[in-house]
Design a protein around this motif. Sequence first.
Motif, PDB file in Angstrom:
ATOM      1  N   GLU A 106       0.863  -1.251  -0.140  1.00 54.31           N
ATOM      2  CA  GLU A 106      -0.054   0.069   0.118  1.00 54.31           C
ATOM      3  C   GLU A 106       0.838   1.326  -0.069  1.00 54.31           C
ATOM      4  O   GLU A 106       0.695   2.115  -0.540  1.00 54.31           O
ATOM      5  CB  GLU A 106      -1.000  -0.103   1.253  1.00 54.31           C
ATOM      6  N   HIS A 107       2.036   1.167   0.462  1.00 49.50           N
ATOM      7  CA  HIS A 107       3.073   2.080   0.561  1.00 49.50           C
ATOM      8  C   HIS A 107       3.411   2.813  -0.823  1.00 49.50           C
ATOM      9  O   HIS A 107       3.805   3.902  -0.960  1.00 49.50           O
ATOM     10  CB  HIS A 107       4.158   2.004   1.449  1.00 49.50           C
ATOM     11  N   GLU A 108       3.155   1.977  -1.649  1.00 47.13           N
ATOM     12  CA  GLU A 108       3.575   2.252  -2.992  1.00 47.13           C
ATOM     13  C   GLU A 108       2.877   3.498  -3.584  1.00 47.13           C
ATOM     14  O   GLU A 108       2.964   4.443  -4.540  1.00 47.13           O
ATOM     15  CB  GLU A 108       3.653   1.119  -3.980  1.00 47.13           C
ATOM     16  N   GLY A 109       1.599   3.630  -2.806  1.00 46.95           N
ATOM     17  CA  GLY A 109       0.565   4.890  -3.467  1.00 46.95           C
ATOM     18  C   GLY A 109      -0.546   4.481  -3.975  1.00 46.95           C
ATOM     19  O   GLY A 109      -0.903   3.265  -4.077  1.00 46.95           O
ATOM     20  N   ARG A 110      -1.187   5.436  -4.502  1.00 47.65           N
ATOM     21  CA  ARG A 110      -2.509   5.331  -5.103  1.00 47.65           C
ATOM     22  C   ARG A 110      -2.299   4.784  -6.428  1.00 47.65           C
ATOM     23  O   ARG A 110      -1.484   4.943  -7.353  1.00 47.65           O
ATOM     24  CB  ARG A 110      -3.004   6.682  -5.193  1.00 47.65           C
ATOM     25  N   LEU A 111      -3.372   3.761  -6.880  1.00 50.91           N
ATOM     26  CA  LEU A 111      -3.531   3.167  -7.952  1.00 50.91           C
ATOM     27  C   LEU A 111      -4.063   4.322  -8.850  1.00 50.91           C
ATOM     28  O   LEU A 111      -4.954   5.140  -8.489  1.00 50.91           O
ATOM     29  CB  LEU A 111      -4.732   2.113  -7.980  1.00 50.91           C
ATOM     30  N   THR A 112      -3.564   4.271 -10.101  1.00 53.05           N
ATOM     31  CA  THR A 112      -3.819   5.580 -11.042  1.00 53.05           C
ATOM     32  C   THR A 112      -4.742   5.123 -12.426  1.00 53.05           C
ATOM     33  O   THR A 112      -5.419   5.835 -12.866  1.00 53.05           O
ATOM     34  CB  THR A 112      -2.642   6.111 -11.520  1.00 53.05           C
ATOM     35  N   PRO A 544      -8.085  14.734  -7.603  1.00 54.14           N
ATOM     36  CA  PRO A 544      -8.222  13.347  -7.635  1.00 54.14           C
ATOM     37  C   PRO A 544      -6.703  12.917  -7.917  1.00 54.14           C
ATOM     38  O   PRO A 544      -5.911  13.805  -8.239  1.00 54.14           O
ATOM     39  CB  PRO A 544      -8.937  13.093  -8.710  1.00 54.14           C
ATOM     40  N   ALA A 545      -6.308  11.767  -7.348  1.00 51.90           N
ATOM     41  CA  ALA A 545      -4.845  11.268  -7.406  1.00 51.90           C
ATOM     42  C   ALA A 545      -4.483  11.177  -8.873  1.00 51.90           C
ATOM     43  O   ALA A 545      -3.333  11.038  -9.139  1.00 51.90           O
ATOM     44  CB  ALA A 545      -4.770  10.216  -6.558  1.00 51.90           C
ATOM     45  N   SER A 546      -5.458  10.946  -9.789  1.00 53.15           N
ATOM     46  CA  SER A 546      -5.134  10.706 -11.148  1.00 53.15           C
ATOM     47  C   SER A 546      -6.347  11.121 -11.963  1.00 53.15           C
ATOM     48  O   SER A 546      -7.352  10.874 -11.680  1.00 53.15           O
ATOM     49  CB  SER A 546      -4.856   9.223 -11.443  1.00 53.15           C
TER      50      SER A 546
END
Length: 760
Positions: A106-112, A544-546
């Motif tokens: 999860e630390h990799e970050g948000r799915l885009t 939004p993140a992406s």
Amino acid sequence: MSDQKWHHPTDQPTGGWGSVKSLVKHATRQRAVHSVPGLVAAHNKTGGYMCTSCAWAKPGKPHTAEFCENGAKATFWDLTTRRAPPSFFARHTVSELLRWSDHDLEHEGRLTHPLRYDATQDRYVEVTWDEAYADIGAKLKGYDPARVVFYASGRASLETSYMYQLLARMYGNNNLPDSSNMCHETTSVALAESLGTPVGTVLLEDFHHTDCILSFGQNVGTNSPRLLHDLQQARERDVPIIVFNPLRERGWEAFVNPQDPGQMLSNKATQIATQYHQVRAGGDIAALMGMAKLLLDWHEAARARGEPGVIDESFIAEHTTGFEAFAAHLRGTSWDDIERESGLPRAALEPAARTYAGARAVIAIYGMGLTQHRYGVENVQMLVNLLLMRGHIGRRGAGICPVRGHSNVQGQRTVGIAERTALVPLDRLARQYRFEPPREDGLNTVQACEAVVSGELQAFIGLGGNFVRAVPERELMERKWRDLDLSVQIATKLNRTHLITARTTYLLPTLVRSEIDMQASGPQIVTMEDSTTCIHASRGRHPPASAHLMSETRIVARLAKACLPDADKAPWDIWAADYGQVREAIEATFPEDFRDFNARLDQPGGFPRPVAARERRWLTDAGKACFKVPGMLNASFDDGADPDVLRLVTLRSNDQFNTTVYGNDDRLRGIRGTRMIVMMNRQDRERLGIARHAKVRLTTAVDDGVARSMGGFDVIDYDLPLGTCAAYYPECNALIPLWQYARESMTPAAKSVPVRIAAD
Ligand SMILES: Nc1nc2c(c(=O)[nH]1)N[C@H]1C(S)=C(S)[C@@H](COP(=O)(O)OP(=O)(O)OC[C@H]3O[C@@H](n4cnc5c(=O)[nH]c(N)nc54)[C@H](O)[C@@H]3O)O[C@H]1N2
Ligand SMILES: Nc1nc2c(c(=O)[nH]1)N[C@H]1C(S)=C(S)[C@@H](COP(=O)(O)OP(=O)(O)OC[C@H]3O[C@@H](n4cnc5c(=O)[nH]c(N)nc54)[C@H](O)[C@@H]3O)O[C@H]1N2
Ligand SMILES: [Mo]
């Protein structure tokens, strides 16, 4: 390995400077410092967004900063600037990612981007949304609806959840398990039988009027820290707080309010619990029985002297049924049995009963320590029995207060995410949408797992969550999950369930609640229900993140259009463009709960749904509140006969939200740097011949032909009752047999797993 390395016994308070330090650390690690101004201005405030962490009530008059350490961590985790784009998946095969920890994934970050698993490369590859819906829709059309599950994980809004349950029913099943099945389903069953309502009866304002608070099996400092403000205010009025918990949880002991400059500077903590009873795991029915027996004794003695009694006889006569049988059962239960099963001496239960007997208005708070046991329903009903003895339901300042988990888990049930059809107005849905909903009950979480194991399940759609990681029986579940034909995971971050792939697997990335949800009609509002049945609006405020994310509401609408033969029976596109229209539909289906829904969105503190028991209307078969006689004193699976079998409590640390692990520290328990520990009573450890610094192996002590065993744990000596040990969830889920669940509610019995512990 020395204890010292992992365990530094602590007297740190909850809140205080420790929480401020922890916040700075997590904001920096997640590169989410930009979200801090939003936290202060908008978090849990009318006109702002609602926290995605716990479901505790949001006050009508918020504090300057209406967030807690753990709500802030959840927000940083959501609003991180870290990303897991398609290029990340090009660099890492799924087999490699399977060796990563929950934290690292999860630390990799948000799915885009939307992704599909490509087995030939063993990688996730980017797909377009159109391709994804076309393929998923075609596959769903080919399955037997009974063999498809629509899981929900308690976070999605009321709007999305309403659409999701309609999607499942139009598709042809009631297979709508949700995280509640692992959590407060026990509450829904127990309270419905006892009081005629599946939810708690307490409102936030009751905390201002109570004069005694009981708490059973809930860890306030970690899991609902904002409740500490209400408890602190109660303590300022000298309200006694009596806690039953095998662990001495810091949140119940000491709190420094980070919002109070005076308290922060002096660092002088408020003592929260005035009595602390370290009941053994599974011992609450016995402890409550002891208290109830004392009340009855005192009552009868007082009446014999011609004095007023301790029990509220007129309430019992007018409002309840079953008291005589219950009283007879109390008389017939021996103190030897009560003391043995609760692990508490009568002399300890007496002051608890005495304080309770002297109070005018009592609130009883509880959590997973009651619900996640074989006899979890009986646990909760025994707590209700105690309240009923003195009429503490449906009165100002009093009531039963389950502290729910996910931020909208209660609301999802309210708008129809329920596998049990009796809970859903199917006839109204049938009229509203001119279709014939399936009438047989669907699968709950345990039954869905059984269907995975037996190979009956073909497809799993997950609206959030980390199903395979959260459920029991990990090894078998991970093995059998691979036989599924289709797994669709609507998610924000990568987790282990995504890596246990089915024949076809999709990851559909979505917005988090604090992000702006822009649709054709403008930025959208979503709503949710807190633990006290109050409905709140939430408006995202961060970009939004992406650009490729799709809102959960729109994803559900697109899935519906892709897989339903009669998709035009509901206005999916209109709903996805304007969530206000979904609220109109919700009001039409549930007119009593959601009267004037759109007009009441911004009521400070939320608007409460009506709860009949709050007004002493009892919607039970008997038309009264029911005393329930538990047939046992021990809520666990193991009978306590073999002293070498310990009861393992699986716990959350202060650095996690369920399977989302923010870090390896558990500040409030003084544990640092690892999650692979098992806490033991020192006498148990010595009796079992385990050296102080040993590595140990835990083996489930059941005889069902399945070997469940995990090594590599460091032992630490911990203040626990004899026979009770503790370790972290989800690491330990491989040890829980799928069939060890609460009778009636089928909530997995994660709080007293029978285990043997030996040097590894
Ligand atoms: N920060 C944060 N907040 C959360 C969550 C999170 O993971 N992190 N999870 C959310 C969710 S989904 C939920 S359901 C809630 C969970 O919140 P809680 O209901 O607090 O659940 P647990 O952390 O599992 O802790 C249960 C408590 O019960 C005690 N206990 C265990 N066995 C027994 C027993 O037999 N009797 C008694 N009396 N006590 C016992 C344990 O020592 C522990 O203190 O929190 C929600 N909020
Ligand atoms: N041994 C043991 N097992 C337990 C428990 C226990 O105490 N002990 N507790 C049980 C309880 S109470 C619960 S509630 C369950 C939890 O079970 P789940 O609800 O299934 O699990 P979570 O860890 O909350 O799910 C985390 C994932 O949700 C996704 N996510 C996060 N936010 C969002 C969002 O806004 N939208 C969408 N679509 N996805 C999002 C992310 O991808 C993240 O990886 O576990 C249960 N299992
Ligand atoms: Mo939960």
